[in-house]
Design a protein around this motif. Structure first.
Motif, PDB file in Angstrom:
ATOM      1  N   THR A  10      37.160  42.695 -43.149  1.00  0.00           N
ATOM      2  CA  THR A  10      37.781  42.810 -41.830  1.00  0.00           C
ATOM      3  C   THR A  10      37.064  43.859 -40.990  1.00  0.00           C
ATOM      4  O   THR A  10      36.780  43.640 -39.804  1.00  0.00           O
ATOM      5  CB  THR A  10      39.279  43.150 -41.961  1.00  0.00           C
ATOM      6  OG1 THR A  10      39.914  42.095 -42.677  1.00  0.00           O
ATOM      7  CG2 THR A  10      39.936  43.330 -40.606  1.00  0.00           C
ATOM      8  N   GLN A  13      33.631  42.524 -39.974  1.00  0.00           N
ATOM      9  CA  GLN A  13      33.782  41.517 -38.917  1.00  0.00           C
ATOM     10  C   GLN A  13      33.989  42.194 -37.566  1.00  0.00           C
ATOM     11  O   GLN A  13      33.393  41.798 -36.565  1.00  0.00           O
ATOM     12  CB  GLN A  13      34.963  40.592 -39.226  1.00  0.00           C
ATOM     13  CG  GLN A  13      34.703  39.623 -40.344  1.00  0.00           C
ATOM     14  CD  GLN A  13      35.958  38.885 -40.765  1.00  0.00           C
ATOM     15  OE1 GLN A  13      37.082  39.375 -40.636  1.00  0.00           O
ATOM     16  NE2 GLN A  13      35.771  37.673 -41.300  1.00  0.00           N
ATOM     17  N   HIS A  14      34.831  43.213 -37.550  1.00  0.00           N
ATOM     18  CA  HIS A  14      35.097  43.951 -36.313  1.00  0.00           C
ATOM     19  C   HIS A  14      33.819  44.610 -35.789  1.00  0.00           C
ATOM     20  O   HIS A  14      33.532  44.574 -34.585  1.00  0.00           O
ATOM     21  CB  HIS A  14      36.190  44.998 -36.539  1.00  0.00           C
ATOM     22  CG  HIS A  14      36.487  45.837 -35.343  1.00  0.00           C
ATOM     23  ND1 HIS A  14      37.149  45.349 -34.241  1.00  0.00           N
ATOM     24  CD2 HIS A  14      36.184  47.128 -35.058  1.00  0.00           C
ATOM     25  CE1 HIS A  14      37.259  46.306 -33.326  1.00  0.00           C
ATOM     26  NE2 HIS A  14      36.673  47.398 -33.805  1.00  0.00           N
ATOM     27  N   GLU A  17      31.461  41.991 -34.304  1.00  0.00           N
ATOM     28  CA  GLU A  17      31.904  41.488 -33.004  1.00  0.00           C
ATOM     29  C   GLU A  17      31.340  42.342 -31.871  1.00  0.00           C
ATOM     30  O   GLU A  17      31.125  41.844 -30.770  1.00  0.00           O
ATOM     31  CB  GLU A  17      33.439  41.490 -32.933  1.00  0.00           C
ATOM     32  CG  GLU A  17      34.087  40.406 -33.749  1.00  0.00           C
ATOM     33  CD  GLU A  17      35.603  40.557 -33.806  1.00  0.00           C
ATOM     34  OE1 GLU A  17      36.153  41.487 -33.174  1.00  0.00           O
ATOM     35  OE2 GLU A  17      36.229  39.747 -34.512  1.00  0.00           O
ATOM     36  N   GLN A  18      31.113  43.616 -32.152  1.00  0.00           N
ATOM     37  CA  GLN A  18      30.597  44.533 -31.145  1.00  0.00           C
ATOM     38  C   GLN A  18      29.071  44.537 -31.109  1.00  0.00           C
ATOM     39  O   GLN A  18      28.480  45.158 -30.243  1.00  0.00           O
ATOM     40  CB  GLN A  18      31.125  45.938 -31.416  1.00  0.00           C
ATOM     41  CG  GLN A  18      32.628  46.010 -31.336  1.00  0.00           C
ATOM     42  CD  GLN A  18      33.166  47.379 -31.735  1.00  0.00           C
ATOM     43  OE1 GLN A  18      32.431  48.346 -31.852  1.00  0.00           O
ATOM     44  NE2 GLN A  18      34.456  47.457 -31.945  1.00  0.00           N
ATOM     45  N   SER A  21      25.620  38.391 -33.183  1.00  0.00           N
ATOM     46  CA  SER A  21      26.040  37.418 -34.189  1.00  0.00           C
ATOM     47  C   SER A  21      24.930  37.101 -35.183  1.00  0.00           C
ATOM     48  O   SER A  21      25.186  36.522 -36.228  1.00  0.00           O
ATOM     49  CB  SER A  21      26.516  36.129 -33.515  1.00  0.00           C
ATOM     50  OG  SER A  21      25.454  35.552 -32.778  1.00  0.00           O
TER      51      SER A  21
END
Length: 117
Positions: A10, A13-14, A17-18, A21
């Motif tokens: 998690t 992933q966070h 996102e910043q 990709s």
């Protein structure tokens, strides 16, 4: 096999996102640290020959072939305590670790110790 906790996935992933990709997490070891070897965990976008890729819930963790024997069986977690948070690594191959948790040595490889600050 390397295990990545749900909390670590998690958090990664966070972080991704910043970022971009096309990035993945590169995990490995190198000589140094108080105990002789130190972990490295960071973003990368270039694969190398012989890399091992572990994917969990869309998160790719990549390990180079030189590091894999020292981290096989590792459990990566993410913990938050108060206002602090960070990744933790439990390594069944380590026979000694530094108090900070980022340095270790194995029975077969002592690495090259550096003076701890």
């Amino acid at each position: 096999m390397i295990q990545i906790s749900e909390a670590a996935v998690t958090r990664i992933q966070h972080m991704l996102e910043q970022e971009s990709s096309s990035l993945f997490i590169r995990f490995g070891v190198k000589d140094g640290g108080c105990s002789g070897m130190t972990y490295g965990l960071g973003f990368d976008d270039t694969y190398q020959e012989g890399d091992t890729t572990i994917e969990m819930d869309g998160v790719k963790l990549v390990v180079n072939p030189e590091s894999y024997p020292y981290v096989d069986g590792v459990e990566i977690d993410y913990k938050e305590t108060g206002m602090m948070g960070g990744f933790t690594i439990q390594n069944p191959n380590a026979i000694a670790t530094c108090g900070c948790g980022s340095s270790f040595r194995t029975a077969l490889h002592r690495g090259k110790r550096e003076k701890c600050e």
